[in-house]
Design a protein around this motif. Structure first.
Motif, PDB file in Angstrom:
ATOM      1  N   SER A   1       0.854  -1.187   0.195  1.00 39.44           N
ATOM      2  CA  SER A   1       0.098   0.052  -0.035  1.00 39.44           C
ATOM      3  C   SER A   1       0.771   1.105   0.086  1.00 39.44           C
ATOM      4  CB  SER A   1      -0.901  -0.120   1.183  1.00 39.44           C
ATOM      5  OG  SER A   1      -1.851  -1.093   1.139  1.00 39.44           O
ATOM      6  N   ALA A   2       0.259   2.382  -0.389  1.00 35.87           N
ATOM      7  CA  ALA A   2       0.824   3.422  -0.499  1.00 35.87           C
ATOM      8  C   ALA A   2       0.597   4.304   0.667  1.00 35.87           C
ATOM      9  CB  ALA A   2       0.590   4.376  -1.868  1.00 35.87           C
ATOM     10  N   ILE A   3       1.530   5.332   0.812  1.00 35.41           N
ATOM     11  CA  ILE A   3       1.002   6.306   2.038  1.00 35.41           C
ATOM     12  C   ILE A   3       1.462   7.715   1.574  1.00 35.41           C
ATOM     13  CG2 ILE A   3       3.192   6.064   3.352  1.00 35.41           C
ATOM     14  CD1 ILE A   3      -0.216   6.693   4.972  1.00 35.41           C
ATOM     15  N   ILE A   4       0.518   8.556   1.755  1.00 32.63           N
ATOM     16  CA  ILE A   4       0.979  10.180   1.263  1.00 32.63           C
ATOM     17  C   ILE A   4       0.700  11.172   2.544  1.00 32.63           C
ATOM     18  CG2 ILE A   4       0.090  11.934  -0.057  1.00 32.63           C
ATOM     19  CD1 ILE A   4      -0.853  10.044  -2.026  1.00 32.63           C
ATOM     20  N   ALA A   5       1.749  11.659   2.924  1.00 26.07           N
ATOM     21  CA  ALA A   5       1.666  12.476   4.007  1.00 26.07           C
ATOM     22  C   ALA A   5       0.641  13.823   3.786  1.00 26.07           C
ATOM     23  CB  ALA A   5       2.931  12.928   4.458  1.00 26.07           C
ATOM     24  N   LYS A   6       0.100  14.116   4.630  1.00 26.41           N
ATOM     25  CA  LYS A   6      -0.884  15.335   4.716  1.00 26.41           C
ATOM     26  C   LYS A   6      -0.424  16.367   5.765  1.00 26.41           C
ATOM     27  CE  LYS A   6      -4.821  15.766   6.946  1.00 26.41           C
ATOM     28  NZ  LYS A   6      -6.002  15.601   7.067  1.00 26.41           N
ATOM     29  N   LYS A   7      -0.751  17.633   5.658  1.00 30.44           N
ATOM     30  CA  LYS A   7      -0.305  18.345   6.511  1.00 30.44           C
ATOM     31  C   LYS A   7      -1.245  18.357   7.674  1.00 30.44           C
ATOM     32  CE  LYS A   7       0.773  23.362   7.851  1.00 30.44           C
ATOM     33  NZ  LYS A   7       1.032  24.725   7.047  1.00 30.44           N
TER      34      LYS A   7
END
Length: 376
Positions: free
Chosen positions: A153-159
């Motif tokens: 799975s991918a993970i995308i950081a958010k603020k």
């Protein structure tokens, strides 16, 4: 066929917004970034459709599975690839295959053991079965599925909104001087929340300078409340319920924990990794892929003593907390970035003859070389 003319239809007919739905959105975003034409088939008026529309994706939504089947039979041939994100929707992609004749890939995200000859037959008719962890791959291989591909799975950081997280704490009457330990897990059996309660009970027997925040809802809520009251843990174990954008809480957590007895992968652990929160977790299912290598304190399932000891050790050793969090962050950014996971899918589609032009990948995904595989 050039990559930009390849049409992919993502299939996800779930009602909620959980890890699988978030990964569906990530997959679509990755394909779009790579220049592919991607659309979504989903359930009408549910969160996935709303979020996909907000991101500008074309969606085909239905209130019943009959509308899905009708669409796939009569319009499925528009697509080169159908990507099923759950076993349920895979059934209808397979049933309609004589009509649409598109290639079908299926990403399995749960580690429950499948059953039945019809399920095995369905997998055999799927052009490519994908597992998001080694645990799921092993289960599918033992079941009889052939050539299972591992793509995690991918993970995308958010603020993160720390002010919002601090407001949540104030509203719950939680003092900022306490150590904050938490989890984001549904109150259901495979998350094994009662082992978590036992672990916090043991930790509370040696220190009371912390509070444990459990974000999530589920069928076991009342039983958990009863057990927390029985143990006199009301001041340290807080059932927080459901929050939108719960990731904000990572901005204030000192330690993140998981007590699962079953887990396909554990995307919330990846969240903690990305936001540099040290993790104490069981090694259930796909979690074993994540928590090894000093990236977390790894515990066996149903062992509250180990969870409590792991939390205690991190609270007592700030340098170890920092080391664990650093290793986890580096691992996540290198192995679970969106470009990395998208690269793996594109290479698979190329191997399947779906019309992917690998020579364009360096332009589409600038952070990856055209031959670099995503290693799990």
């Amino acid at each position: 066929m050039h990559s930009k003319s390849v049409k992919i239809l993502e299939l996800n007919f779930e009602r909620g917004w959980r890890g699988g739905e978030r990964q569906t959105m990530y997959t679509m975003s990755g394909f779009k970034d790579a220049g592919l034409n991607v659309e979504l088939l989903c359930r009408k008026n549910y969160p996935l459709q709303k979020k996909a529309n907000e991101k500008g994706f074309k969606t085909h939504s239905f209130t019943s599975i009959f509308g899905v089947l009708f669409f796939l039979i009569f319009k499925g041939s528009r697509y080169d690839v159908l990507h099923a994100q759950s076993s349920h929707i895979l059934t209808y992609a397979i049933l309609s295959k004589p009509f649409h004749r598109a290639k079908i890939i299926f990403t399995r995200r749960v580690d429950f053991v499948p059953h039945g000859k019809m399920t095995l037959f369905k997998y055999k008719l799927t052009d490519q079965v994908i597992a998001i962890s080694n645990a799921i791959k092993g289960i599918l291989t033992d079941f009889g599925a052939k050539d299972v591909r591992l793509i995690s799975s991918a993970i995308i950081a958010k603020k993160l909104d720390r002010l919002r997280a601090e407001q949540i704490l104030r509203e719950a009457g939680i003092h900022s001087s306490l150590h904050l330990i938490g989890t984001t897990a549904a109150l259901v059996q495979h998350k094994d929340p009662f082992t978590m309660i036992e672990a916090i009970r043991k930790l509370a027997a040696v220190r009371r300078d912390f509070v444990f925040l459990h974000f999530g809802t589920g069928e076991l809520e009342q039983q958990m409340r009863d057990k927390i009251e029985e143990y006199g843990l009301g001041d340290v174990y807080k059932l927080m319920g459901f929050y939108e954008n719960v990731e904000d809480i990572f901005s204030v957590l000192d330690i993140f924990t998981m007590s699962s007895e079953q887990e396909g992968l554990g995307s919330s652990v990846l969240d903690a990794f990305m936001y540099r929160v040290p993790v104490v977790s069981t090694n259930a299912g796909g979690l074993s892929d994540l928590v090894q290598g000093g990236r977390a304190v790894s515990c066996e399932i149903h062992q509250p003593e180990q969870l409590a000891a792991g939390i205690q050790s991190l609270l007592e050793e700030p340098a170890r907390r920092e080391s664990v969090a650093r290793r986890a962050f580096v691992y996540t950014t290198e192995r679970h970035s969106l470009s990395c996971i998208t690269q793996s899918y594109l290479e698979l589609l190329y191997e399947m003859g779906a019309g992917i032009d690998l020579s364009s990948l360096e332009k589409s995904l600038p952070h990856m070389s055209a031959t670099q595989a995503c290693k799990i």
